[in-house]
Motif scaffolding. Structure first.
Motif, PDB file in Angstrom:
ATOM      1  N   ALA A   6      -0.892 -11.926  10.178  1.00  0.00           N
ATOM      2  CA  ALA A   6      -1.827 -11.500  11.355  1.00  0.00           C
ATOM      3  C   ALA A   6      -2.974 -12.555  11.678  1.00  0.00           C
ATOM      4  O   ALA A   6      -3.596 -12.725  10.287  1.00  0.00           O
ATOM      5  N   ASP A  34      -8.241  -5.182  15.868  1.00  0.00           N
ATOM      6  CA  ASP A  34      -7.287  -6.056  16.421  1.00  0.00           C
ATOM      7  C   ASP A  34      -7.152  -5.756  17.895  1.00  0.00           C
ATOM      8  O   ASP A  34      -7.431  -4.808  18.482  1.00  0.00           O
ATOM      9  N   THR A  88       0.659  -1.693  11.253  1.00  0.00           N
ATOM     10  CA  THR A  88      -0.170  -2.411  10.386  1.00  0.00           C
ATOM     11  C   THR A  88       0.456  -3.495   9.264  1.00  0.00           C
ATOM     12  O   THR A  88      -0.479  -3.916   8.610  1.00  0.00           O
ATOM     13  N   ARG A  92       1.710  -6.255   9.041  1.00  0.00           N
ATOM     14  CA  ARG A  92       1.220  -7.740   9.008  1.00  0.00           C
ATOM     15  C   ARG A  92       0.099  -7.647   8.000  1.00  0.00           C
ATOM     16  O   ARG A  92      -0.232  -8.409   7.448  1.00  0.00           O
ATOM     17  N   ARG A  93      -0.995  -6.621   8.232  1.00  0.00           N
ATOM     18  CA  ARG A  93      -2.178  -6.651   7.290  1.00  0.00           C
ATOM     19  C   ARG A  93      -2.153  -6.098   6.099  1.00  0.00           C
ATOM     20  O   ARG A  93      -2.949  -6.216   5.427  1.00  0.00           O
ATOM     21  N   CYS A 133      -1.229   4.009  15.068  1.00  0.00           N
ATOM     22  CA  CYS A 133      -0.783   2.472  14.848  1.00  0.00           C
ATOM     23  C   CYS A 133       0.546   2.704  13.916  1.00  0.00           C
ATOM     24  O   CYS A 133       0.917   1.972  13.135  1.00  0.00           O
ATOM     25  N   PRO A 156       4.114  -6.444  17.488  1.00  0.00           N
ATOM     26  CA  PRO A 156       3.792  -7.849  17.027  1.00  0.00           C
ATOM     27  C   PRO A 156       4.772  -8.632  18.090  1.00  0.00           C
ATOM     28  O   PRO A 156       4.489  -9.836  18.591  1.00  0.00           O
ATOM     29  N   ASP A 216      -1.041  -5.883  16.621  1.00  0.00           N
ATOM     30  CA  ASP A 216      -0.591  -4.878  15.633  1.00  0.00           C
ATOM     31  C   ASP A 216       0.200  -3.729  16.542  1.00  0.00           C
ATOM     32  O   ASP A 216       0.259  -3.765  17.637  1.00  0.00           O
TER      33      ASP A 216
END
Length: 430
Positions: free
Chosen positions: A153, A216, A316, A318-319, A361, A414, A420
């Motif tokens: 990310a 984000d 989330t 990716r993070r 999210c 994404p 996100d």
């Protein structure tokens, strides 16, 4: 530490994570405490290796034909970093602190292993038990969505319009390569460094002085879609660390009032210094108090109630790539229960004609469209706000293309939005 020694250490840490099912951050911290010789660059490099391995854990296992932490790490070097079998073999030579030499099976996997015939959850690197949920939402694009969630990310920043314009903030961060975000009119995106890490903002004057906040782009858009206007009375029912409360305050130009509360008072505590740094004057914190209803005076008074609901956080990944492998079905069921409870709590504070904005999210239908459908079925006094109306009212008509095909609301991912994963739905009290 040499690159080879870092790989060996990363395999050791990954084994700890896999064996004890613990968060990667905890395992990395404990390793650092017991290996004081490792410097800051070493620890950062190890974190990058670990998170890369967790991003592609399922596909790395498949191509290597093994579930061992070593196999996952070796596969990740190929899948995430594009290293050849020869490059990996040169590092894994068994000399000094390097990992042991590659076995014949490992060489075969690295040279000729493919994902041909692999099921969707392996190709998309998401838990097998979530495959039906991903298919229900994304259909044939489930693999592509999973792949996007497994990518690294970028660093997104929200410009604090109480203190600066986007042009001013961008100029202050030009040396980091900051560029305007594609969808958010108040966002900047800082590209990843060559090693895959985000730059530190701790010493950046623009960040220290409150010109920008880390947020984000998807979260920025969720706050903007609330359509908060100057002079309104707003309740942020699940304020947490306060990121969206701060964004709402900027949207309202410090006029009106925002009441920020959360079931967890400790989460709100960190918001106090952020308020001062951001020059925010219209946020009133309402931490819970035992035996006291801290929101009693807000019943049917609010123009807007934001429910930024606790969720599984699938958007989330990716993070937080380790979170997807620690998640269990029971967690989803618990979150759905909490979401229903919060929606029921929220309605008593909304005045006639007022708005309820529900945000997660999460990418899962169970936490999004299904919760809104159940809420509207229970509450005849509320009507959904269409995705196009919600986006247009916020001056973001271009977001209507992200309207969900499963019910009221918008879904950012994404793969589709470059953000996100977020879901936003609005309802109005009649």
């Amino acid at each position: 530490m040499t690159p080879a020694a870092r790989i060996a250490a990363a395999i050791e840490i990954l084994a700890d994570i896999e064996t004890h099912h613990r968060p990667a951050s905890d395992a990395l911290k404990d390793w650092g405490l017991s290996h004081r010789f490792a410097g800051a660059k070493d620890r950062a490099a190890l974190a990058s290796l670990i998170y890369d391995a967790l991003r592609c854990r399922a596909s790395a296992r498949f191509i290597m034909g093994s579930e061992s932490p070593r196999a996952i790490m070796l596969g990740a070097l190929r899948e995430m970093r594009g290293m050849s079998a020869d490059d990996i073999a040169a590092l894994c030579n068994g000399q000094g602190f390097a990992p042991a030499a590659l076995s014949a099976e490992e060489e075969t996997g690295l040279r000729s292993g493919t994902l041909d015939g692999a099921p969707a959850h392996v190709r998309g690197n998401f838990p097998e038990w979530l495959a039906p949920s991903f298919a229900a939402v994304f259909g044939e694009t489930a693999i592509a969505e999973g792949e996007a969630l497994a990518a690294r990310a970028p660093l997104d920043l929200r410009v604090n319009t109480l203190k600066a314009t986007r042009d001013k903030a961008q100029a202050a961060l030009a040396h980091l390569g900051a560029v305007p975000t594609l969808l958010s009119p108040i966002g900047l995106r800082v590209p990843l460094a060559l090693d895959g890490r985000n730059p530190s903002l701790a010493g950046e004057p623009a960040y220290v002085k409150g010109l920008v906040e880390i947020q984000d782009e998807g979260s920025q858009l969720a706050a903007l879609l609330c359509g908060a206007r100057p002079g309104e009375q707003v309740l942020d029912l699940c304020a947490g660390g306060g990121g969206k409360s701060l964004a709402l305050a900027a949207s309202m130009d410090n006029h009106g009032q925002i009441y920020a509360t959360d079931r967890n008072a400790a989460r709100l505590a960190g918001l106090y210094p952020r308020l001062e740094k951001a020059a925010t004057r219209n946020i009133q914190l309402r931490p819970p108090r035992a035996g006291s209803d801290v929101l009693a005076d807000l019943v049917e008074r609010c123009d807007l109630v934001l429910v930024d609901a606790p969720c599984t956080g699938t958007g989330t990944w990716r993070r937080n790539p380790d979170a997807k492998w620690r998640m269990r079905p029971g967690a989803l069921e618990q979150r759905m229960k909490e979401q229903d409870e919060l929606l029921e709590i929220a309605i008593k504070y909304i005045k006639p004609g007022g708005r309820l904005i529900y945000v997660t999210c999460s990418l899962l239908r169970e936490e999004n469209e299904d919760r809104i459908a159940a809420f509207l079925a229970r509450q005849e006094g509320f009507v959904p706000i269409g995705a196009e109306e919600l986006a247009t009212a916020a001056g973001l008509g271009q977001l209507a293309c992200f309207a969900s095909h499963l019910g009221p609301g918008l879904r950012l991912t994404p793969a589709t939005a470059g953000t996100d994963g977020f879901f936003v739905a609005g309802s109005r009290r009649t």
